[in-house]
Design a protein around this motif. Structure first.
Motif, PDB file in Angstrom:
ATOM      1  N   ASP B  67     -39.020 -67.662  23.993  1.00 24.41           N
ATOM      2  CA  ASP B  67     -39.346 -69.081  24.100  1.00 24.41           C
ATOM      3  C   ASP B  67     -38.436 -69.712  25.135  1.00 24.41           C
ATOM      4  O   ASP B  67     -37.634 -69.034  25.775  1.00 24.41           O
ATOM      5  N   ARG B  68     -38.520 -71.024  25.253  1.00 25.27           N
ATOM      6  CA  ARG B  68     -37.771 -71.727  26.293  1.00 25.27           C
ATOM      7  C   ARG B  68     -36.259 -71.594  26.101  1.00 25.27           C
ATOM      8  O   ARG B  68     -35.495 -71.688  27.052  1.00 25.27           O
ATOM      9  N   ALA B  69     -35.864 -71.414  24.845  1.00 24.14           N
ATOM     10  CA  ALA B  69     -34.422 -71.422  24.569  1.00 24.14           C
ATOM     11  C   ALA B  69     -33.810 -70.023  24.544  1.00 24.14           C
ATOM     12  O   ALA B  69     -32.610 -69.876  24.372  1.00 24.14           O
ATOM     13  N   GLY B  70     -34.609 -68.986  24.697  1.00 22.70           N
ATOM     14  CA  GLY B  70     -34.063 -67.640  24.690  1.00 22.70           C
ATOM     15  C   GLY B  70     -35.038 -66.608  24.187  1.00 22.70           C
ATOM     16  O   GLY B  70     -36.258 -66.797  24.261  1.00 22.70           O
ATOM     17  N   ARG B  71     -34.477 -65.519  23.672  1.00 23.23           N
ATOM     18  CA  ARG B  71     -35.314 -64.378  23.294  1.00 23.23           C
ATOM     19  C   ARG B  71     -34.680 -63.705  22.086  1.00 23.23           C
ATOM     20  O   ARG B  71     -33.443 -63.696  21.950  1.00 23.23           O
ATOM     21  N   ASP B  89     -29.685 -65.519  24.962  1.00 17.24           N
ATOM     22  CA  ASP B  89     -29.915 -66.880  25.454  1.00 17.24           C
ATOM     23  C   ASP B  89     -30.875 -66.831  26.643  1.00 17.24           C
ATOM     24  O   ASP B  89     -31.416 -65.767  26.977  1.00 17.24           O
ATOM     25  N   MET B  90     -31.083 -67.983  27.290  1.00 21.31           N
ATOM     26  CA  MET B  90     -32.085 -68.033  28.361  1.00 21.31           C
ATOM     27  C   MET B  90     -31.683 -67.244  29.596  1.00 21.31           C
ATOM     28  O   MET B  90     -32.490 -66.996  30.467  1.00 21.31           O
ATOM     29  N   HIS B  91     -30.383 -66.845  29.659  1.00 19.11           N
ATOM     30  CA  HIS B  91     -29.957 -65.999  30.778  1.00 19.11           C
ATOM     31  C   HIS B  91     -29.937 -64.533  30.384  1.00 19.11           C
ATOM     32  O   HIS B  91     -29.351 -63.711  31.074  1.00 19.11           O
ATOM     33  N   THR B  93     -28.277 -63.216  28.100  1.00 15.22           N
ATOM     34  CA  THR B  93     -26.961 -62.792  27.621  1.00 15.22           C
ATOM     35  C   THR B  93     -27.050 -62.628  26.110  1.00 15.22           C
ATOM     36  O   THR B  93     -27.591 -63.506  25.424  1.00 15.22           O
TER      37      THR B  93
ATOM     38  N   GLY C  15     -42.415 -78.211  22.406  1.00 20.14           N
ATOM     39  CA  GLY C  15     -42.759 -76.803  22.571  1.00 20.14           C
ATOM     40  C   GLY C  15     -41.603 -75.866  22.280  1.00 20.14           C
ATOM     41  O   GLY C  15     -41.615 -74.707  22.672  1.00 20.14           O
ATOM     42  N   ILE C  16     -40.545 -76.392  21.608  1.00 19.55           N
ATOM     43  CA  ILE C  16     -39.463 -75.510  21.164  1.00 19.55           C
ATOM     44  C   ILE C  16     -39.702 -75.240  19.679  1.00 19.55           C
ATOM     45  O   ILE C  16     -39.654 -76.148  18.856  1.00 19.55           O
ATOM     46  N   ALA C  20     -36.720 -70.899  17.693  1.00 18.63           N
ATOM     47  CA  ALA C  20     -35.586 -71.132  18.593  1.00 18.63           C
ATOM     48  C   ALA C  20     -34.455 -71.818  17.832  1.00 18.63           C
ATOM     49  O   ALA C  20     -33.272 -71.529  18.039  1.00 18.63           O
ATOM     50  N   ARG C  23     -32.684 -69.268  15.744  1.00 14.40           N
ATOM     51  CA  ARG C  23     -31.800 -68.454  16.587  1.00 14.40           C
ATOM     52  C   ARG C  23     -30.499 -69.215  16.828  1.00 14.40           C
ATOM     53  O   ARG C  23     -29.406 -68.676  16.687  1.00 14.40           O
ATOM     54  N   ILE C  77     -27.205 -71.760  25.473  1.00 17.12           N
ATOM     55  CA  ILE C  77     -27.819 -71.954  24.157  1.00 17.12           C
ATOM     56  C   ILE C  77     -27.365 -73.270  23.524  1.00 17.12           C
ATOM     57  O   ILE C  77     -28.148 -73.990  22.925  1.00 17.12           O
ATOM     58  N   LEU C  80     -28.868 -76.961  23.582  1.00 14.64           N
ATOM     59  CA  LEU C  80     -29.858 -77.446  22.619  1.00 14.64           C
ATOM     60  C   LEU C  80     -29.335 -78.673  21.881  1.00 14.64           C
ATOM     61  O   LEU C  80     -30.106 -79.496  21.408  1.00 14.64           O
TER      62      LEU C  80
END
Lengths: 219, 137, 363
Positions: B67-71, B89-91, B93, C15-16, C20, C23, C77, C80
């Motif tokens: 998703d937009r905030a990571g994986r 995270d989105m990078h 990492t 859309g989050i 997320a 996480r 992260i 957020l």
């Protein structure tokens, strides 16, 4: 943290000043005291004063054979904590750093963990010395407040040092501050009580030897 | 895969984690109580981590959440109900890894709020499509 | 469509997904050393709450705390957090200026009375109220007014928590910490120069999710981030225990990564999470770069002797009292023995005739 700042700064400065004044005052007042007139001739074969002095200082490291068996355990224990104190004070890395801080002198240290072990042995040994002092009838009579006080001020820095390295009882900085403050207390008391033997043992052994040698005693 | 115990899985630390897992899994099976183990805060050197991963193995479910905030990478281990999760995270990492003891890890389930929002959105889209359809008639 | 009421609704609209958020909650729970089982509660707590109104006040500061928190060069992260809060006032970040900005602060205070959070960076000058003002108002007055009806005040950075660099001896502006101004509102101290961003965002997330302040240490800092010393968690600790120390910044020991204790590392008396969370998204941290800890998260760290003086060394030059004491002691000893000698001579002179008289009596 404020307590540590006080300990590392003003407390150590004051303690060092009092320690220096006290030691210098006591040693100099002894050395400046005029020597008594020798009214009697020395016996035949009396060693020179210097020789008698040095002999006296060193011969007392081993107990006289007359008392050897009686004092053996006590003497051994005294060696244990004296050597222990020497190792802990002078061969522990942080302590060398402390001394280097104001003298600029440095020398090799023993591994930290080894010094911790020596510290523990020293505390136990000092405990044994106290127990004997309190149970031996003769020694008990000879004991004054000075002995107990000097004992307590000697054992405290070792004990608090062990607490610091093991992190027992409080936060590190508090324990370290208490450790330094206990050293300050020791330094302040040292010149004025029996702990002055740190310096005086040389003079008292030497002078006694010189005086008694003239009367025919052998050392 | 050899079934003979190797040096690492007989290691006390790994044994303790596995024992904890066994207890939690039995609890899940009998009572339905879920649990998590945070691997980030457990001090484990790479050989130990590898030994733990080798012991747990890989089961038959694998999923990726992006998703937009990571994986997050999720897979079930050889033991049903024991899941391995790795969050990035989105990078890309690695943030942390954990073990989830659950029928399905929370993060795979659709959330009621998300579902309600999705239903509203779908409804709106449908209404729009119907309107468009009528307009075409 | 209606305005989203909760953070959860707002995130869904953007859309989050809740995934997320889970996480994020798993990560915050982990870095705050909370039980893993609290992950779900934290995610739920954040989702169910309204966006928290935050008013950020900057006093005598250098903006590094804001830099640390926003790290605008690379979103991570914990960015957020900006979706969870409503940053209603921040002099450096807000678009509004002048009267509009001040009105935004007053409106946020009124709309969210007793529920907003005040973040403060920088120390507050009391020497002269004119040293640091915003819109003509002294820092101390604005802080007092804003903190009065706040849920909590979060002092970020060593300036806001202890007085910081402006307070360094001789403290020309009479700088004080937030805790010396704010009296009746709970204060959370997140010290550091600057503080670790995760410590700031994690603490805010905790307040947001659970509506309460995390457990604090005796200096008002969250235990989750300030519970261990740098030394206790340092990867170089085994070298300390073995007695392997770097003696200079370029010797063999330094290259081998040995302990920096002798080079003045303040790790043993510094409480922070650098050794575990590290900096710049876990890239590195001061000790890993080969420099000892300066102790930046502890009160008055620049007034505690040199950064390069080993911790056991005294902060004051001890050779001076030692030498001066010795000279004074020798002088006192000399005078005392001289006085004793004089006294003895006088007594000796006085006793002689008496001795003679005694002798005559007897004979």
């Amino acid at each position: 943290m404020e307590l540590l700042d006080f300990a590392r700064g003003p407390a150590l400065t004051i303690a060092f000043a009092i320690f220096a004044i006290g030691v210098a005052w006591r040693l100099s007042s002894l050395l400046f005291t005029p020597r008594p007139h020798r009214r009697a001739e020395a016996r035949e074969g009396t060693p020179s004063d210097a020789k008698a002095f040095v002999r006296g200082v060193f011969s007392r490291f081993i107990p006289h054979k007359t008392y050897r068996d009686v004092v053996f355990a006590n003497h051994l224990n005294a060696y244990v904590f004296h050597i222990g104190l020497f190792i802990v004070v002078f061969l522990y890395r942080p302590h060398i750093l402390f001394i280097e801080g104001f003298t600029g002198l440095s020398w090799p240290a023993l591994p930290n963990t080894l010094v911790y072990g020596v510290g523990l042995v020293t505390v136990v040994s000092l405990g044994v010395a106290l127990a004997r002092r309190m149970t031996n009838p003769v020694q008990k009579i000879l004991t004054t407040f000075d002995d107990y006080f000097s004992w307590a001020l000697t054992v405290l820095p070792v004990l608090t040092g062990l607490l610091v390295v093991n992190g027992i009882g409080a936060r590190y900085e508090t324990l370290l501050a208490l450790h330094i403050l206990s050293v300050c207390a020791l330094l302040i008391w040292l010149p004025f009580g029996k702990l002055m033997h740190t310096f005086l043992f040389v003079l008292s052994r030497g002078v006694t030897s010189v005086r008694l040698s003239r009367r025919g005693a052998t050392f | 895969m050899s079934l003979a115990p190797d040096k690492e899985t007989t290691d006390g630390f790994i044994q303790a984690i596995l024992a904890e897992l066994a207890t939690r899994l039995a609890e899940l099976a009998s009572t339905g109580i879920e649990a998590q183990i945070d691997l980030r805060s457990l001090p484990m050197d790479p050989p130990k981590r590898a030994a733990l991963d080798a012991k747990l193995g890989k089961g038959d479910v694998t999923a990726t959440i992006a998703d937009r905030a990571g994986r997050t990478e999720v897979f079930e281990t050889r033991y049903a109900g024991v899941w391995r999760l790795a969050h990035y995270d989105m990078h890309d990492t690695l943030l942390m890894e954990e073990i989830a003891i659950a029928p399905v890890p929370d993060i795979l389930r659709a959330d009621p709020t998300d579902m309600a929002e999705a239903a509203a959105r779908l409804g709106a889209e449908l209404a729009l499509d119907t309107k468009k359809g009528h307009a075409n008639d | 469509m209606t305005e989203p009421q909760t953070v959860g609704e707002m995130l869904a609209r953007k859309g989050i997904s809740r995934r997320a958020l889970l996480r994020y909650a798993a990560w915050v729970t982990s870095i705050m050393a909370l039980p893993s089982s609290m992950t779900r509660a934290m995610a739920q707590g954040i989702a169910d709450t309204k966006r928290m109104s935050v008013i950020w006040l900057s006093c005598q500061e250098c903006t590094a705390c804001t830099e640390s928190l926003t790290r605008s060069y690379s979103p991570t992260i914990d960015d957020l957090i900006f979706d969870f809060i409503s940053l209603d006032y921040h002099e450096a970040l807000q678009a509004a200026a002048g009267h509009q900005a001040e009105e935004a602060r007053l409106k946020a205070m009124e709309d969210n009375k007793d529920n907003y959070v005040v973040i403060v960076d920088g120390s507050i000058p009391l020497g002269n109220m004119g040293y640091s003002t915003v819109a003509g108002h002294a820092n101390a007055d604005v802080l007092r007014e804003t903190a009065e009806h706040a849920l909590a005040v979060v002092a970020v950075g060593s300036c806001a928590t202890w007085g910081g660099l402006p307070k360094a001896d001789p403290n020309p502006t009479g700088a004080v910490s937030v805790s010396q101004i704010v009296r009746n509102t709970p204060i959370i101290n997140i010290s550091g120069c600057p503080p670790i961003p995760e410590a700031m965002t994690g603490t805010l997330a905790h307040v947001l999710a659970f509506g309460q302040i995390p457990e604090l240490d005796h200096l008002g800092r969250p235990r989750a981030f300030f519970g261990n010393s740098i030394h206790d968690r340092c990867y170089r600790r085994p070298f300390y225990d073995k007695g392997l120390f770097a003696k200079s910044f370029d010797d063999e020991g330094a290259r081998k990564g040995w302990c920096l204790y002798e080079l003045g590392c303040k790790g043993p008396v510094t409480y922070n999470a650098c050794a575990t969370l590290k900096w710049n998204g876990g890239a590195s941290w001061p000790v890993q770069t080969g420099h000892g800890c300066l102790g930046c998260s502890e009160p008055d760290f620049w007034d505690r002797g040199s950064f390069y003086k080993p911790l056991p060394a005294s902060t004051e030059p001890l050779a001076t009292p030692l030498a001066a004491g010795a000279v004074a002691g020798v002088a006192a000893g000399a005078l005392a023995s001289r006085a004793a000698k004089t006294r003895r001579e006088i007594l000796g002179a006085m006793s002689k005739p008496k001795d003679a008289a005694d002798t005559t009596d007897k004979t």
